[in-house]
Design a protein around this motif. Structure first.
Motif, PDB file in Angstrom:
ATOM      1  N   ASN A   1       4.193 -68.136  32.865  1.00 10.35           N
ATOM      2  CA  ASN A   1       3.962 -67.720  34.246  1.00 10.35           C
ATOM      3  C   ASN A   1       2.622 -68.277  34.720  1.00 10.35           C
ATOM      4  N   TYR A   2       2.208 -67.937  35.932  1.00 17.24           N
ATOM      5  CA  TYR A   2       1.031 -68.629  36.493  1.00 17.24           C
ATOM      6  C   TYR A   2      -0.212 -68.412  35.640  1.00 17.24           C
ATOM      7  N   GLU A   3      -0.554 -67.161  35.351  1.00 16.75           N
ATOM      8  CA  GLU A   3      -1.785 -66.917  34.580  1.00 16.75           C
ATOM      9  C   GLU A   3      -1.681 -67.449  33.162  1.00 16.75           C
ATOM     10  N   GLN A   4      -0.523 -67.330  32.555  1.00 18.46           N
ATOM     11  CA  GLN A   4      -0.354 -67.867  31.204  1.00 18.46           C
ATOM     12  C   GLN A   4      -0.495 -69.380  31.193  1.00 18.46           C
ATOM     13  N   SER A   5       0.011 -70.031  32.226  1.00 15.99           N
ATOM     14  CA  SER A   5      -0.128 -71.488  32.328  1.00 15.99           C
ATOM     15  C   SER A   5      -1.571 -71.880  32.596  1.00 15.99           C
ATOM     16  N   ARG A   6      -2.246 -71.129  33.476  1.00 13.85           N
ATOM     17  CA  ARG A   6      -3.662 -71.408  33.743  1.00 13.85           C
ATOM     18  C   ARG A   6      -4.499 -71.213  32.470  1.00 13.85           C
ATOM     19  N   ALA A   7      -4.168 -70.176  31.692  1.00 11.19           N
ATOM     20  CA  ALA A   7      -4.901 -69.942  30.445  1.00 11.19           C
ATOM     21  C   ALA A   7      -4.766 -71.140  29.516  1.00 11.19           C
ATOM     22  N   LYS A   8      -3.576 -71.685  29.409  1.00  8.48           N
ATOM     23  CA  LYS A   8      -3.369 -72.853  28.556  1.00  8.48           C
ATOM     24  C   LYS A   8      -4.135 -74.060  29.088  1.00  8.48           C
ATOM     25  N   ALA A   9      -4.177 -74.208  30.416  1.00  2.10           N
ATOM     26  CA  ALA A   9      -4.912 -75.333  31.009  1.00  2.10           C
ATOM     27  C   ALA A   9      -6.412 -75.186  30.786  1.00  2.10           C
ATOM     28  N   ILE A  10      -6.928 -73.968  30.939  1.00  7.62           N
ATOM     29  CA  ILE A  10      -8.362 -73.739  30.721  1.00  7.62           C
ATOM     30  C   ILE A  10      -8.695 -73.919  29.248  1.00  7.62           C
ATOM     31  N   ASN A  11      -7.809 -73.477  28.366  1.00 11.15           N
ATOM     32  CA  ASN A  11      -8.028 -73.676  26.935  1.00 11.15           C
ATOM     33  C   ASN A  11      -8.087 -75.166  26.598  1.00 11.15           C
ATOM     34  N   ALA A  12      -7.234 -75.972  27.233  1.00  9.21           N
ATOM     35  CA  ALA A  12      -7.274 -77.417  27.006  1.00  9.21           C
ATOM     36  C   ALA A  12      -8.554 -78.024  27.575  1.00  9.21           C
ATOM     37  N   GLN A  13      -9.023 -77.490  28.697  1.00  9.01           N
ATOM     38  CA  GLN A  13     -10.214 -78.016  29.358  1.00  9.01           C
ATOM     39  C   GLN A  13     -11.488 -77.685  28.588  1.00  9.01           C
ATOM     40  N   LEU A  14     -11.606 -76.429  28.132  1.00  6.55           N
ATOM     41  CA  LEU A  14     -12.846 -75.967  27.500  1.00  6.55           C
ATOM     42  C   LEU A  14     -12.729 -75.875  25.986  1.00  6.55           C
ATOM     43  N   GLY A  15     -11.538 -75.699  25.471  1.00 10.24           N
ATOM     44  CA  GLY A  15     -11.308 -75.475  24.046  1.00 10.24           C
ATOM     45  C   GLY A  15     -10.997 -76.756  23.295  1.00 10.24           C
ATOM     46  N   PRO A  16      -9.994 -76.698  22.432  1.00  9.95           N
ATOM     47  CA  PRO A  16      -9.103 -75.567  22.210  1.00  9.95           C
ATOM     48  C   PRO A  16      -9.753 -74.468  21.377  1.00  9.95           C
ATOM     49  N   LYS A  17      -9.248 -73.256  21.541  1.00  7.98           N
ATOM     50  CA  LYS A  17      -9.791 -72.125  20.814  1.00  7.98           C
ATOM     51  C   LYS A  17      -9.723 -72.392  19.313  1.00  7.98           C
ATOM     52  N   GLY A  18     -10.835 -72.185  18.653  1.00 10.17           N
ATOM     53  CA  GLY A  18     -10.939 -72.465  17.227  1.00 10.17           C
ATOM     54  C   GLY A  18     -11.605 -73.790  16.921  1.00 10.17           C
ATOM     55  N   ASN A  19     -11.593 -74.693  17.890  1.00  5.45           N
ATOM     56  CA  ASN A  19     -12.253 -75.995  17.729  1.00  5.45           C
ATOM     57  C   ASN A  19     -12.673 -76.505  19.109  1.00  5.45           C
ATOM     58  N   ALA A  20     -13.431 -75.684  19.805  1.00  2.00           N
ATOM     59  CA  ALA A  20     -13.703 -75.939  21.224  1.00  2.00           C
ATOM     60  C   ALA A  20     -14.741 -77.033  21.413  1.00  2.00           C
ATOM     61  N   LYS A  21     -14.484 -77.854  22.418  1.00  6.25           N
ATOM     62  CA  LYS A  21     -15.463 -78.888  22.800  1.00  6.25           C
ATOM     63  C   LYS A  21     -16.627 -78.282  23.568  1.00  6.25           C
ATOM     64  N   THR A  22     -16.412 -77.118  24.177  1.00  4.89           N
ATOM     65  CA  THR A  22     -17.469 -76.377  24.855  1.00  4.89           C
ATOM     66  C   THR A  22     -18.105 -75.430  23.852  1.00  4.89           C
ATOM     67  N   ASN A  23     -19.425 -75.249  23.953  1.00  2.84           N
ATOM     68  CA  ASN A  23     -20.139 -74.426  22.977  1.00  2.84           C
ATOM     69  C   ASN A  23     -20.305 -72.975  23.403  1.00  2.84           C
ATOM     70  N   PHE A  24     -20.314 -72.720  24.719  1.00  2.00           N
ATOM     71  CA  PHE A  24     -20.687 -71.384  25.197  1.00  2.00           C
ATOM     72  C   PHE A  24     -20.064 -71.156  26.560  1.00  2.00           C
ATOM     73  N   ILE A  25     -19.473 -69.966  26.756  1.00  2.00           N
ATOM     74  CA  ILE A  25     -18.869 -69.598  28.039  1.00  2.00           C
ATOM     75  C   ILE A  25     -19.554 -68.354  28.574  1.00  2.00           C
ATOM     76  N   ILE A  26     -19.899 -68.403  29.862  1.00  2.00           N
ATOM     77  CA  ILE A  26     -20.352 -67.234  30.606  1.00  2.00           C
ATOM     78  C   ILE A  26     -19.259 -66.916  31.609  1.00  2.00           C
ATOM     79  N   ASP A  27     -18.556 -65.808  31.408  1.00  2.00           N
ATOM     80  CA  ASP A  27     -17.441 -65.431  32.285  1.00  2.00           C
ATOM     81  C   ASP A  27     -17.924 -64.318  33.211  1.00  2.00           C
ATOM     82  N   LEU A  28     -17.843 -64.557  34.520  1.00  2.00           N
ATOM     83  CA  LEU A  28     -18.435 -63.678  35.531  1.00  2.00           C
ATOM     84  C   LEU A  28     -17.389 -62.725  36.097  1.00  2.00           C
TER      85      LEU A  28
END
Length: 297
Positions: A81-108
């Motif tokens: 669904n929309y949020e589940q698909s967005r979660a996968k897209a954000i995980n690809a953009q910032l993650g992937p979880k467990g081996n993330a290319k991003t080091n730190f997230i600040i979620d507001l």
């Protein structure tokens, strides 16, 4: 801090819930004036997590996005669904979880509860203990909340994509509203977090307090219900808006619609928060309870 891992790639995420406006409008500001969030030792990426929910002035379209970042869910293609698909897209953009290319997230995030400027830490390793101490020292009205009751990789929050991540939770603010005091607190706290990460990266942290108080999540309470699961009461007026104020055994906690008072029967000194959070009425939740603890730095 010499020899510790540098956090050179930071993401600031806003709009994980589409009707929590402070983070969304701060993202717009920072995209127009990126120097406000730039620091010498790191790069900052801004992410608007749930734009369609914002456009429709809703918390979410199909499901709560901030509960979609478990390993199994991210790897399940049938969750689409929309949020589940967005979660996968954000995980690809910032993650992937467990081996993330991003080091730190600040979620507001905003809350309708009277929590003030709260910083939620998902773990209590040395980095997070020092971060809490730094923010507490720089922002004395800040509240540090520990949600380290599960391992960070077991959290389903967006900020758990990366090895290190925090949630900035500021209230009280009604959904789909902007309050200047709340916006200012969010901007100030985010700035202190970025400063800390930069100082950490440069092995330049100042002397920090040896310890500080924090509120460690313990349990969640539901509103009073009848046998059919219908709501039959509300948060007691003495508890309403009293986030992080002491609740003792025998104190009134709920008032039934017939006027009867329900007292808390817990066996520890509790500190309610997320009291009467509007977003949690879907699940008939009344509040979270924490224990006050001393964090040693």
């Amino acid at each position: 801090m010499t020899g510790t891992k540098k956090l050179n790639k930071v993401a600031i995420v806003g709009g994980t819930h589409g009707n929590e406006f402070s983070g969304i409008y701060l993202l717009r500001k920072w995209r127009e004036t990126p120097q406000l969030v730039e620091r010498d030792s790191l790069t900052v990426e801004t992410v608007f997590a749930n734009p369609k929910a914002f456009e429709e002035n809703k918390r979410y379209l199909d499901c709560d996005m901030n509960r979609q970042f478990g390993h199994d869910d991210l790897n399940n293609p049938e969750l689409a669904n929309y949020e589940q698909s967005r979660a996968k897209a954000i995980n690809a953009q910032l993650g992937p979880k467990g081996n993330a290319k991003t080091n730190f997230i600040i979620d507001l995030h905003n809350t309708t509860s009277n929590m003030g400027p709260s910083l939620i830490l998902l773990q209590t390793d040395a980095f997070n203990r020092q971060l809490g101490a730094y923010v507490s020292a720089k922002m004395p009205n800040a509240v540090i909340v520990l949600e380290d009751h599960v391992a960070v990789h077991e959290h389903c929050f967006l900020s758990s994509i990366t090895e290190q991540g925090v949630i900035v939770e500021i209230g009280p603010q009604p959904q789909s509203v902007i309050r200047q005091d709340v916006l200012d607190w969010m901007e100030e706290m985010t700035g202190h977090i970025l400063d800390f990460v930069d100082l950490h990266n440069r092995d330049a942290l100042p002397d920090l307090p040896a310890s500080y108080y924090a509120f460690k999540y313990h349990e969640t309470l539901k509103l009073p219900e009848n046998a059919q699961g219908e709501r039959i009461g509300m948060v007691h007026r003495n508890v309403q808006d009293a986030d992080f104020k002491l609740l003792r055994h025998g104190d009134p906690i709920f008032t039934l619609f017939d006027g009867q008072e329900i007292c808390w029967d817990g066996d520890y000194e509790a500190y309610p928060h997320f009291i009467n959070e509007a977003a949690y009425y879907d699940n008939n939740l009344a509040m979270s309870l924490a224990k006050k603890v001393v964090v040693t730095v």
